[in-house]
Design a protein around this motif. Structure first.
Motif, PDB file in Angstrom:
ATOM      1  N   ALA A 194       0.875  -1.166   0.000  1.00 48.60           N
ATOM      2  CA  ALA A 194       0.000   0.000   0.000  1.00 48.60           C
ATOM      3  C   ALA A 194       0.908   1.211   0.000  1.00 48.60           C
ATOM      4  O   ALA A 194       1.725   1.370   0.902  1.00 48.60           O
ATOM      5  CB  ALA A 194      -0.893  -0.011   1.233  1.00 48.60           C
ATOM      6  N   ILE A 195       0.808   2.040  -1.039  1.00 38.37           N
ATOM      7  CA  ILE A 195       1.743   3.159  -1.122  1.00 38.37           C
ATOM      8  C   ILE A 195       1.316   4.259  -0.154  1.00 38.37           C
ATOM      9  O   ILE A 195       0.127   4.503   0.054  1.00 38.37           O
ATOM     10  CB  ILE A 195       1.870   3.711  -2.553  1.00 38.37           C
ATOM     11  CG1 ILE A 195       0.551   4.272  -3.075  1.00 38.37           C
ATOM     12  CG2 ILE A 195       2.380   2.637  -3.496  1.00 38.37           C
ATOM     13  CD1 ILE A 195       0.686   4.932  -4.439  1.00 38.37           C
ATOM     14  N   THR A 196       2.300   4.859   0.480  1.00 30.47           N
ATOM     15  CA  THR A 196       2.047   5.977   1.383  1.00 30.47           C
ATOM     16  C   THR A 196       2.113   7.258   0.563  1.00 30.47           C
ATOM     17  O   THR A 196       3.164   7.607   0.020  1.00 30.47           O
ATOM     18  CB  THR A 196       3.119   6.014   2.490  1.00 30.47           C
ATOM     19  OG1 THR A 196       3.093   4.758   3.180  1.00 30.47           O
ATOM     20  CG2 THR A 196       2.856   7.136   3.452  1.00 30.47           C
ATOM     21  N   ILE A 197       0.967   7.923   0.465  1.00 35.58           N
ATOM     22  CA  ILE A 197       0.911   9.136  -0.364  1.00 35.58           C
ATOM     23  C   ILE A 197       1.253  10.336   0.504  1.00 35.58           C
ATOM     24  O   ILE A 197       0.488  10.711   1.402  1.00 35.58           O
ATOM     25  CB  ILE A 197      -0.478   9.288  -1.000  1.00 35.58           C
ATOM     26  CG1 ILE A 197      -0.779   8.053  -1.854  1.00 35.58           C
ATOM     27  CG2 ILE A 197      -0.542  10.555  -1.856  1.00 35.58           C
ATOM     28  CD1 ILE A 197      -2.200   7.973  -2.335  1.00 35.58           C
ATOM     29  N   GLN A 198       2.421  10.872   0.231  1.00 32.16           N
ATOM     30  CA  GLN A 198       2.895  11.985   1.047  1.00 32.16           C
ATOM     31  C   GLN A 198       2.122  13.257   0.708  1.00 32.16           C
ATOM     32  O   GLN A 198       2.021  13.636  -0.452  1.00 32.16           O
ATOM     33  CB  GLN A 198       4.395  12.182   0.821  1.00 32.16           C
ATOM     34  CG  GLN A 198       5.209  10.960   1.229  1.00 32.16           C
ATOM     35  CD  GLN A 198       6.635  11.013   0.732  1.00 32.16           C
ATOM     36  OE1 GLN A 198       7.121  12.045   0.302  1.00 32.16           O
ATOM     37  NE2 GLN A 198       7.312   9.874   0.801  1.00 32.16           N
ATOM     38  N   GLY A 199       1.569  13.901   1.754  1.00 38.74           N
ATOM     39  CA  GLY A 199       0.878  15.173   1.549  1.00 38.74           C
ATOM     40  C   GLY A 199      -0.620  15.040   1.420  1.00 38.74           C
ATOM     41  O   GLY A 199      -1.291  16.032   1.103  1.00 38.74           O
ATOM     42  N   LEU A 200      -1.172  13.857   1.657  1.00 37.66           N
ATOM     43  CA  LEU A 200      -2.621  13.667   1.541  1.00 37.66           C
ATOM     44  C   LEU A 200      -3.165  13.163   2.877  1.00 37.66           C
ATOM     45  O   LEU A 200      -2.600  12.232   3.469  1.00 37.66           O
ATOM     46  CB  LEU A 200      -2.930  12.650   0.434  1.00 37.66           C
ATOM     47  CG  LEU A 200      -4.412  12.492   0.071  1.00 37.66           C
ATOM     48  CD1 LEU A 200      -4.930  13.758  -0.609  1.00 37.66           C
ATOM     49  CD2 LEU A 200      -4.603  11.296  -0.862  1.00 37.66           C
ATOM     50  N   ALA A 201      -4.275  13.800   3.333  1.00 32.29           N
ATOM     51  CA  ALA A 201      -4.863  13.399   4.619  1.00 32.29           C
ATOM     52  C   ALA A 201      -5.260  11.927   4.583  1.00 32.29           C
ATOM     53  O   ALA A 201      -5.863  11.459   3.612  1.00 32.29           O
ATOM     54  CB  ALA A 201      -6.074  14.280   4.916  1.00 32.29           C
ATOM     55  N   LYS A 202      -4.917  11.203   5.651  1.00 32.31           N
ATOM     56  CA  LYS A 202      -5.156   9.757   5.663  1.00 32.31           C
ATOM     57  C   LYS A 202      -6.632   9.401   5.767  1.00 32.31           C
ATOM     58  O   LYS A 202      -7.019   8.266   5.533  1.00 32.31           O
ATOM     59  CB  LYS A 202      -4.405   9.136   6.834  1.00 32.31           C
ATOM     60  CG  LYS A 202      -2.886   9.246   6.692  1.00 32.31           C
ATOM     61  CD  LYS A 202      -2.177   8.685   7.909  1.00 32.31           C
ATOM     62  CE  LYS A 202      -0.662   8.820   7.749  1.00 32.31           C
ATOM     63  NZ  LYS A 202       0.052   8.399   8.962  1.00 32.31           N
ATOM     64  N   THR A 203      -7.433  10.394   6.135  1.00 37.72           N
ATOM     65  CA  THR A 203      -8.856  10.085   6.336  1.00 37.72           C
ATOM     66  C   THR A 203      -9.666  10.120   5.046  1.00 37.72           C
ATOM     67  O   THR A 203     -10.826   9.721   5.031  1.00 37.72           O
ATOM     68  CB  THR A 203      -9.474  11.115   7.313  1.00 37.72           C
ATOM     69  OG1 THR A 203      -9.208  12.425   6.819  1.00 37.72           O
ATOM     70  CG2 THR A 203      -8.875  10.953   8.700  1.00 37.72           C
ATOM     71  N   ARG A 204      -9.072  10.596   3.945  1.00 38.92           N
ATOM     72  CA  ARG A 204      -9.859  10.733   2.708  1.00 38.92           C
ATOM     73  C   ARG A 204     -10.115   9.367   2.073  1.00 38.92           C
ATOM     74  O   ARG A 204      -9.296   8.440   2.172  1.00 38.92           O
ATOM     75  CB  ARG A 204      -9.129  11.649   1.721  1.00 38.92           C
ATOM     76  CG  ARG A 204      -9.086  13.098   2.160  1.00 38.92           C
ATOM     77  CD  ARG A 204      -8.382  13.973   1.153  1.00 38.92           C
ATOM     78  NE  ARG A 204      -9.159  14.233  -0.056  1.00 38.92           N
ATOM     79  CZ  ARG A 204     -10.038  15.220  -0.184  1.00 38.92           C
ATOM     80  NH1 ARG A 204     -10.277  16.050   0.830  1.00 38.92           N
ATOM     81  NH2 ARG A 204     -10.686  15.401  -1.318  1.00 38.92           N
ATOM     82  N   TYR A 205     -11.258   9.282   1.413  1.00 46.11           N
ATOM     83  CA  TYR A 205     -11.561   8.081   0.644  1.00 46.11           C
ATOM     84  C   TYR A 205     -10.769   8.130  -0.664  1.00 46.11           C
ATOM     85  O   TYR A 205     -10.605   9.195  -1.265  1.00 46.11           O
ATOM     86  CB  TYR A 205     -13.062   8.007   0.322  1.00 46.11           C
ATOM     87  CG  TYR A 205     -13.956   7.723   1.511  1.00 46.11           C
ATOM     88  CD1 TYR A 205     -13.434   7.298   2.729  1.00 46.11           C
ATOM     89  CD2 TYR A 205     -15.349   7.871   1.410  1.00 46.11           C
ATOM     90  CE1 TYR A 205     -14.266   7.042   3.817  1.00 46.11           C
ATOM     91  CE2 TYR A 205     -16.183   7.614   2.492  1.00 46.11           C
ATOM     92  CZ  TYR A 205     -15.627   7.210   3.691  1.00 46.11           C
ATOM     93  OH  TYR A 205     -16.439   6.953   4.757  1.00 46.11           O
ATOM     94  N   LEU A 206     -10.316   6.970  -1.098  1.00 44.85           N
ATOM     95  CA  LEU A 206      -9.508   6.905  -2.317  1.00 44.85           C
ATOM     96  C   LEU A 206     -10.244   6.052  -3.356  1.00 44.85           C
ATOM     97  O   LEU A 206     -10.755   4.974  -3.032  1.00 44.85           O
ATOM     98  CB  LEU A 206      -8.130   6.315  -2.018  1.00 44.85           C
ATOM     99  CG  LEU A 206      -7.340   7.014  -0.894  1.00 44.85           C
ATOM    100  CD1 LEU A 206      -6.002   6.313  -0.662  1.00 44.85           C
ATOM    101  CD2 LEU A 206      -7.109   8.485  -1.215  1.00 44.85           C
TER     102      LEU A 206
END
Lengths: 429, 186
Positions: free
Chosen positions: A216-228
């Motif tokens: 699972a890639i860690t997207i730097q700069g994006l809130a972890k609570t958002r739906y993807l």
């Protein structure tokens, strides 16, 4: 004076006596030769860069090369060149699959079986058993493998190798309870990406197609609570586009992002809300970074990522690209096909492969086998579009220019959702 | 002075090169003769080395090393010549020793020269080079090693091995009964 000293003296005396008679008379000859010889520039000789001894010995031996040695050297150089070429060729990443290809077989998820048909709808073959039903079929760019979502609990992502029927179940990140999108292939067909959730947060997953590794890639700069939603791999392989939405968004609209496959370089396409469940798709040509998307309120739109320019196409949904990116299909009172160039020039002419209708599919049972009710898949040669029919009981193949009669492939099981149930295998030369 | 000549020759001054070649040619020629034991091939080796020296002089990195560089060109040319000759199975053309003038006395000197000659031509070219550089040009062993671009230990062992072989050849010739007719018990 000991015996050794005497012997050394004997040798020295002998050498000096032996050399005494030498009166060289060839100095003039040497100078005549050198007077006509041009000197080498300082930079031109190996002697400037390599040990002197090595160079002079090498030159001396090359003065009279023996045919066998010359032949052996030539063979060695040839073999070395071939070896280097093979090595470099093995390292080189294959060019991304793009453009038109020959039509291979059509693959259809039909209930508990994955069936394959010839391009004209004949010669049915059961390729694999799908005991738990599968959906969201996606063909690899090289036409050799098929990605699908199998509805176990939790669902799994599987890769089927068409030649031999080997199935690989991709390992999922710990705690995964659901898979949220179809898989999207990397252009070199070695990896796939899809969205998954562990129940508390969503992840963009990148998996090797052979099942060796999933992360699972860690997207730097994006809130972890958002739906993807709906990650899709760019045709040049350099980035993944996806949609994110805040958890509280009632209408499931979100923002489009582009990120590198390692999670760095996040770019947000500001002020460009998209219908999250409808997804997005890249233009097949790696040279143009354009996305097809569905805006809230069912508006199909074309967005140029590099120029940050949006071109609205039409009211509608389910947009798809033709294999060479020159045409676009979408659904608005039935499936239509338009030219990408015409869209950009804003002089669009719609082609309808079949009769139009309004309202929902279920209200037109008489159009079974005569119209689609789902996103159209393009044939690899770009001449036809296919999808399950309006009643879900067959796959229908229409000529994209609206001429001719449809080819109907009957299914044993009705397809009730709008996911991709039929895909076409490209044969690339 | 030599450095100045070398610098001028590197810049293409042929008169400077002629002066350098004239000063060196006797010793180079003698060195080549001692190693090759053949006047024509020695002349060829020296001429080729001097022509190469003229052509490549601009590429010489350190003018102070000109003498050693020129010596190395000649020695390497000789070593290659010996190896080429051996490969093609040509017999070395050993000069008639009666043509060679010698100083003093004696039948013993003639015998020694003959024996030394025969022993020397049996040596490997690398051993010949070490012996000539050390015992004719009177170079100290570190300088021999630097000229041939080999380690000092290798230089010493080649010198030791070469001289031992020559001594053994002399001893064998001097041994009583060495000229016993064939077929008789020793």
């Amino acid at each position: 004076m000991n015996r050794t000293d005497r012997f050394d003296d004997l040798i020295s005396d002998w050498l000096h006596a032996d050399a005494e008679h030498r009166v060289p008379e060839h100095l003039d000859a040497v100078l005549r030769r050198t007077r006509t010889e041009r000197q080498h520039p300082a930079w031109s000789s190996l002697q400037r860069w390599l040990p002197m001894d090595t160079v002079t010995r090498f030159q001396g031996r090359m003065a009279a090369p023996r045919p066998l040695i010359v032949f052996a050297v030539l063979v060695a150089v040839l073999l070395a060149t071939m070896g280097v070429a093979l090595f470099v060729g093995a390292l080189r990443t294959p060019a991304p699959a793009f453009g038109l290809a020959d039509n291979g077989r059509i693959l259809v998820a039909d209930g508990s079986a994955l069936r394959s048909y010839a391009a004209d709808g004949t010669d049915p073959i059961v390729v694999a058993d799908l005991a738990n039903n599968a959906s969201d079929l996606v063909m690899s760019p090289d036409g050799r493998r098929l990605a699908m979502i199998v509805h176990t609990a939790p669902p799994t992502a599987q890769i089927l190798t068409l030649d031999g029927g080997k199935v690989v179940t991709l390992p999922l990140p710990d705690g995964t309870v659901d898979i949220g999108s179809p898989a999207s292939w990397s252009p070199d067909a070695t990896q796939v990406t899809f969205a998954a959730t562990d129940g508390t947060r969503d992840h963009i997953v990148v998996a090797d197609a052979d099942g060796a590794r999933t992360r699972a890639i860690t997207i730097q700069g994006l809130a972890k609570t958002r739906y993807l939603w709906s990650p899709v791999w760019s045709p040049d392989g350099d980035s993944i586009a996806f949609i994110s939405s805040p958890p509280a968004a009632a209408n499931q609209t979100g923002t489009i992002h582009v990120v590198k496959p390692d999670g760095t370089g996040l770019q947000t396409l500001a002020d460009l809300d998209a219908s999250a469940p409808a997804g997005i798709s890249w233009a097949p040509d790696p040279a143009v970074r354009r996305l097809l998307l569905t805006r809230p309120g069912n508006v199909v739109s074309l967005y140029d990522v590099a120029a940050q320019k949006e071109t609205v196409i039409d009211g509608g949904f389910w947009p798809t690209w033709s294999p060479d990116g020159t045409r676009i299909s979408y659904w608005t009172d039935g499936t239509v096909v338009v030219s990408t160039a015409d869209v950009l020039a804003q002089r669009m002419t719609k082609v309808r492969p079949y009769a139009s209708f309004t309202e929902s599919c279920q209200t037109y049972p008489e159009l079974a086998t005569k119209a689609f009710c789902g996103p159209a898949s393009w044939s690899p040669d770009g001449t036809r579009v296919i999808a399950h029919d309006i009643a879900g009981g067959s796959v229908v193949s229409f000529l994209a220019d609206g001429t001719g009669s449809p080819i109907v492939i009957g299914l044993a099981t009705n397809v009730t959702d709008s996911g991709t149930a039929a895909v076409w295998q490209p044969i690339r030369k | 002075m030599t450095r100045d000549l070398v610098e001028r020759a590197r810049r293409g001054d042929h008169d400077a090169f002629a002066e350098l070649a004239g000063a060196a040619i006797s010793r180079l020629d003698a060195t080549a003769w001692l190693m090759l034991r053949d006047a024509d091939r020695a002349t060829d080796a020296v001429q080729n080395a001097l022509v190469r020296a003229w052509r490549d002089l601009p590429t010489l990195r350190d003018p102070d090393r000109f003498d050693a560089w020129l010596r190395r060109l000649v020695v390497n040319a000789c070593i290659d010549e010996i190896r080429r000759t051996r490969r093609s199975r040509l017999e070395l053309d050993v000069n008639d020793i009666s043509e060679i003038p010698f100083v003093a006395d004696a039948s013993s000197a003639i015998a020694d020269r003959d024996q030394l000659e025969r022993a020397f031509v049996r040596l490997d070219p690398d051993e010949r080079a070490v012996i000539v550089l050390h015992h004719y040009l009177d170079l100290p062993l570190p300088e021999v090693a630097a000229t041939l671009r080999i380690p000092l230990g290798t230089t010493k062992s080649r010198l030791y091995r070469g001289l031992r072989q020559m001594r053994a050849a002399l001893d064998a010739d001097a041994r009583p009964g060495a000229d016993i007719p064939e077929g008789r018990p020793a």
